[in-house]
Design a protein around this motif. Structure first.
Motif, PDB file in Angstrom:
ATOM      1  N   VAL A 369       0.871  -1.169   0.000  1.00 20.26           N
ATOM      2  CA  VAL A 369       0.000   0.000   0.000  1.00 20.26           C
ATOM      3  C   VAL A 369       0.911   1.222   0.000  1.00 20.26           C
ATOM      4  N   ARG A 370       0.857   2.004  -1.073  1.00 19.29           N
ATOM      5  CA  ARG A 370       1.701   3.184  -1.213  1.00 19.29           C
ATOM      6  C   ARG A 370       0.880   4.424  -0.884  1.00 19.29           C
ATOM      7  N   THR A 371       1.326   5.191   0.083  1.00 18.51           N
ATOM      8  CA  THR A 371       0.559   6.354   0.523  1.00 18.51           C
ATOM      9  C   THR A 371       1.046   7.625  -0.161  1.00 18.51           C
ATOM     10  N   ILE A 372       0.153   8.606  -0.187  1.00 17.80           N
ATOM     11  CA  ILE A 372       0.521   9.888  -0.792  1.00 17.80           C
ATOM     12  C   ILE A 372       1.413  10.705   0.129  1.00 17.80           C
ATOM     13  N   GLN A 373       1.500  10.309   1.399  1.00 13.36           N
ATOM     14  CA  GLN A 373       2.369  11.016   2.334  1.00 13.36           C
ATOM     15  C   GLN A 373       3.798  10.525   2.161  1.00 13.36           C
ATOM     16  N   THR A 374       4.723  11.446   2.025  1.00 11.33           N
ATOM     17  CA  THR A 374       6.113  11.078   1.768  1.00 11.33           C
ATOM     18  C   THR A 374       7.048  11.393   2.927  1.00 11.33           C
ATOM     19  N   GLY A 375       6.590  12.139   3.911  1.00 13.28           N
ATOM     20  CA  GLY A 375       7.458  12.495   5.025  1.00 13.28           C
ATOM     21  C   GLY A 375       6.666  13.056   6.180  1.00 13.28           C
ATOM     22  N   THR A 376       7.307  13.122   7.356  1.00 11.78           N
ATOM     23  CA  THR A 376       6.651  13.650   8.559  1.00 11.78           C
ATOM     24  C   THR A 376       7.523  14.733   9.179  1.00 11.78           C
ATOM     25  N   ASN A 377       6.870  15.524  10.029  1.00  9.47           N
ATOM     26  CA  ASN A 377       7.563  16.591  10.783  1.00  9.47           C
ATOM     27  C   ASN A 377       8.447  17.489   9.927  1.00  9.47           C
ATOM     28  N   PRO A 378       7.900  18.316   9.067  1.00  8.32           N
ATOM     29  CA  PRO A 378       6.463  18.453   8.801  1.00  8.32           C
ATOM     30  C   PRO A 378       5.980  17.416   7.792  1.00  8.32           C
ATOM     31  N   ALA A 379       4.675  17.201   7.790  1.00  3.69           N
ATOM     32  CA  ALA A 379       4.099  16.240   6.851  1.00  3.69           C
ATOM     33  C   ALA A 379       4.309  16.715   5.418  1.00  3.69           C
ATOM     34  N   GLN A 380       4.681  15.789   4.562  1.00  2.00           N
ATOM     35  CA  GLN A 380       4.907  16.087   3.156  1.00  2.00           C
ATOM     36  C   GLN A 380       4.141  15.088   2.304  1.00  2.00           C
ATOM     37  N   TYR A 381       3.721  15.529   1.117  1.00  2.00           N
ATOM     38  CA  TYR A 381       2.874  14.704   0.267  1.00  2.00           C
ATOM     39  C   TYR A 381       3.336  14.804  -1.185  1.00  2.00           C
ATOM     40  N   VAL A 382       2.967  13.802  -1.973  1.00  2.00           N
ATOM     41  CA  VAL A 382       3.303  13.841  -3.391  1.00  2.00           C
ATOM     42  C   VAL A 382       2.595  15.021  -4.048  1.00  2.00           C
ATOM     43  N   THR A 383       3.100  15.448  -5.159  1.00  2.00           N
ATOM     44  CA  THR A 383       2.496  16.576  -5.877  1.00  2.00           C
ATOM     45  C   THR A 383       1.182  16.161  -6.520  1.00  2.00           C
ATOM     46  N   SER A 384       0.372  17.141  -6.835  1.00  2.00           N
ATOM     47  CA  SER A 384      -0.913  16.895  -7.487  1.00  2.00           C
ATOM     48  C   SER A 384      -0.723  16.658  -8.979  1.00  2.00           C
ATOM     49  N   ASP A 385      -1.679  15.957  -9.564  1.00  2.00           N
ATOM     50  CA  ASP A 385      -1.703  15.729 -11.001  1.00  2.00           C
ATOM     51  C   ASP A 385      -2.618  16.775 -11.640  1.00  2.00           C
ATOM     52  N   ALA A 386      -2.082  17.562 -12.529  1.00  2.00           N
ATOM     53  CA  ALA A 386      -2.827  18.688 -13.105  1.00  2.00           C
ATOM     54  C   ALA A 386      -4.036  18.240 -13.897  1.00  2.00           C
ATOM     55  N   ALA A 387      -3.945  17.095 -14.563  1.00  2.00           N
ATOM     56  CA  ALA A 387      -5.050  16.644 -15.414  1.00  2.00           C
ATOM     57  C   ALA A 387      -6.278  16.283 -14.588  1.00  2.00           C
TER      58      ALA A 387
END
Length: 710
Positions: A369-387
């Motif tokens: 299960v691959r999550t959109i969260q990529t890091g913590t403290n501070p929380a980081q997330y993958v970029t959005s898809d423009a389409a």
């Protein structure tokens, strides 16, 4: 070009055929040339990618607060999908249902500005950018009724009350939607195709190391939870029937097995190993145990994660192997909810050129299960898809304008952050609206019940389960449509009124008290109050906040004694009693006294066996067509000015006082002690500013302490 061969062709399924123009296997992002067909033994890889329980989270956006929310959204899951397609030469993309309902985007298209037949549903527009291969339906696909479901699928449902001509095949989802265990009463046939056989071309490596291609047939069966007949009884009764998930799998898996090289089950349900029973809500464990021939199962509905290789896995029973990602030896995945994760089941395949047959090298199967969260403290997330974002941009702006329209004012913050420990600021106005609506109807139309007290219950539908922002939170000042949508999350709930005795009223509250773990006053170790995997601990089965029903009227008073064992409704002698000093207008409630209780259609139907006992039903005296959310909205409009004194300070319950040797803890929103203090909860304090490392926490919640002796 790949082709889709539905088992029972219907024109709304054929929309998937018209929309699919895919190279290799599935919606590949790689449009390079295809090697020649293989003529010798070969190996290949195939990754099944899945989303589940999207609940119309197309955008990473919170419409209640009118702010970006990077923790959710298909626009971010899409980035994971593109990454996976770059990694895996061959892939399929599937959706596991509960797709069309959830955020205000779905409500807007279904109820506020009804979707014209000439337009494709917004979430399907977003999914079209990703070229899904197949999907199934969840229970929430039925929330807006069968005519709406037929329309958004492109028309063609042969079921009572539906005009099959309404809908356009080129405005359907763009991929086949299958479900095997929902049957039309009118036709006696499955409501949708029970399965589909996908014909795909795999990129392979031959024995001599050269690249080639080979065809493969992949069967996909859809199964949803039979609970739809309870939860949407008013829309489905007499029109469709449901069949047991295990028995359905036993029927269709062998049939698909002879037609396909691989067989997958899309189960809109989770899993429980506590004992099989017919029509169970979450049969994944027993499908994998009882039905041979399944190469992989995609699960959902419970909004959990499997496999979970952390320390707080939701599924820890025998047969559920989180390390291997299998259930009873079958590769299995559950990819959270709301676009927070992507399920990946990657298979190593072998082609026998002599036998002309595919086989799976099970030792090399990898489930993640691959999550959109990529890091913590501070929380980081993958970029959005423009389409994906662009596909729903117009709808996004219309919805924002709608939810921003004013309906009244409030002089206090209405929040569910501390509803678990007694704050009623987000609950009382809902109960008042429901009670007023039912009382007026009873007075005008049900004279036989005119002498009975009319009460109301509601629950904190948003109690931190989805994430640390998953709380009702309406600021003081102007109240808008968004505020009411925040106060009452479920747009599909309708008002129901049930007649209960005093004894049943106590059973109702005993069930609600299962929200809490049993606390031992003598323990010096820390103990967690809430029976929830996110805001407390999950010792057995988690009890969601949306089932924690409470009264908020001075007419009712009671205490919850969390030192007692949980009540066993089917065998009271084996459980405890947590509800103490239950009174009506200051007097102990007579077990035979009768009341009318305003609630919702879900609670009145599906919850009865859990509240009253197996096989028991509520006496429903009025099944209103009026949506609970609309009732609250109209009530606020009629009142105009909402005040804490009149609408947010009347709690009917408290914890029974008990001194504890150790600390009693729970989690809630970060840095929100002020909300508890504003609600008068002087027994709540901050234990730890963030929950990093605490019960699997990543620093997004605060850990609070409650003094049960105050």
């Amino acid at each position: 070009m790949s082709t889709l061969l539905p088992a029972l062709p219907r024109h709304f399924v054929l929309a998937g055929l018209l929309a699919a123009g895919l190279t290799a296997c599935g919606g590949s992002d790689d449009d390079t040339g295809t090697p020649a067909s293989a003529a010798q033994n070969a190996t290949a890889q195939l990754a099944l990618l899945d989303t589940t329980d999207l609940h119309y989270y197309a955008r990473s956006y919170n419409y209640y607060s009118d702010k970006d929310d990077p923790t959710v959204g298909l626009e971010r899951t899409a980035t994971l999908i593109h990454q996976a397609r770059q990694e895996f030469p061959n892939s399929l993309l599937v959706d596991n249902g509960d797709t069309i309902q959830g955020t205000v985007l779905g409500t807007y298209q279904a109820q506020v500005a009804p979707l014209p037949v000439t337009e494709q549903l917004g979430i399907y527009k977003a999914m079209a950018t990703l070229k899904y291969d197949v999907g199934t339906v969840g229970n929430h696909e039925f929330n807006f009724g069968l005519p709406y479901l037929s329309q958004i699928l492109g028309g063609g449902l042969d079921v009572e009350g539906v005009d099959p001509k309404v809908g356009s095949k080129d405005k359907g989802p763009g991929f086949p939607v299958v479900v095997a265990n929902v049957t039309s009463v009118k036709s006696g046939k499955p409501l949708l195709d029970p399965y589909v056989i996908l014909e795909r071309t795999l990129k392979v490596t031959q024995a001599d190391g050269t690249a080639a291609t080979l065809p493969i047939k992949i069967g996909v069966i859809g199964i949803t939870t039979p609970g739809i007949m309870n939860w949407d009884k008013d829309k489905l009764e007499g029109k469709v029937t449901t069949q047991d998930g295990v028995e359905t799998a036993k029927k269709y898996v062998p049939e698909v097995r002879v037609k396909a090289d691989l067989v997958f089950v899309l189960l809109h349900g989770g899993m429980s190993a506590s004992g099989y029973f017919a029509d169970m809500e979450n049969p994944g464990y027993y499908i994998t145990k009882e039905v041979p021939g399944i190469d992989g199962i995609v699960m959902g509905h419970e909004h959990n994660t499997f496999p979970d290789r952390g320390t707080t896995a939701a599924y820890k029973f025998d047969g559920a192997d989180n390390a291997k990602g299998t259930v009873n030896g079958v590769p299995a995945v559950m990819a959270s909810s709301w676009g927070k994760a992507l399920g990946v089941m990657n298979y190593a395949l072998k082609w026998d050129a002599t036998a002309k047959k595919w086989s799976v090298d099970t030792a090399k199967t990898d489930v993640q299960v691959r999550t959109i969260q990529t890091g913590t403290n501070p929380a980081q997330y993958v970029t959005s898809d423009a389409a994906v974002a662009a596909a729903v941009q117009e709808l996004h702006e219309k919805t924002r304008a709608y939810v921003a329209s004013p309906i009244g004012t409030s002089d206090f913050r209405l929040s569910s952050l501390f509803a678990d420990v007694g704050d009623v600021s987000a609950l009382q106005i809902v109960n008042q609206a429901q009670q007023d609506h039912v009382a007026r109807y009873v007075s005008a139309n049900l004279p036989q019940y005119a002498s009975l007290p009319v009460l109301s219950v509601t629950a904190p539908f948003k109690a931190g389960y989805g994430n640390s922002l998953d709380y009702t939170d309406v600021k003081a000042g102007t109240m808008t449509v968004a505020a009411v949508a925040d106060l009452y999350l479920y747009d599909n709930n309708t008002i129901n009124a049930v007649k209960v005795t005093g004894a049943q009223l106590k059973q109702w509250l005993e069930n609600a008290a299962n929200r809490f773990n049993q606390i031992d006053p003598a323990k010096t170790e820390e103990q967690w109050l809430i029976n929830d995997s996110k805001t407390g601990v999950q010792p057995g089965s988690s009890f969601p906040g949306y089932n924690f029903d409470v009264f908020t009227t001075p007419d009712i008073s009671y205490e919850i004694d969390v030192t007692q064992p949980k009540y066993n409704v089917n065998d009271p002698g084996k459980g405890g009693e947590r509800i103490k000093n239950l009174k009506y207008k200051g007097q102990p409630i007579d077990p035979a006294q009768e009341f009318i209780v305003a609630t919702n259609n879900y609670r009145a139907n599906a919850s009865a066996p859990y509240i009253l006992g197996t096989g028991k039903k509520f006496d429903i005296v009025w099944a209103s067509p009026d949506a609970n959310r609309e009732v609250v909205l109209n009530y606020v409009k009629s009142r105009q000015a909402i005040t804490r004194a009149a609408d947010g300070a009347s709690s009917s319950w408290r914890f029974a006082k008990v001194s504890t040797a150790g600390k009693v803890l729970f989690k809630s929103g970060k840095d929100e002690l002020g909300a508890a203090q504003a609600a008068g909860l002087v027994n709540v304090s901050v234990e730890k500013a963030d929950d990093t490392g605490v019960n699997g926490g990543t620093g997004t919640y605060t850990v609070y302490r409650i003094d049960l002796g105050q």
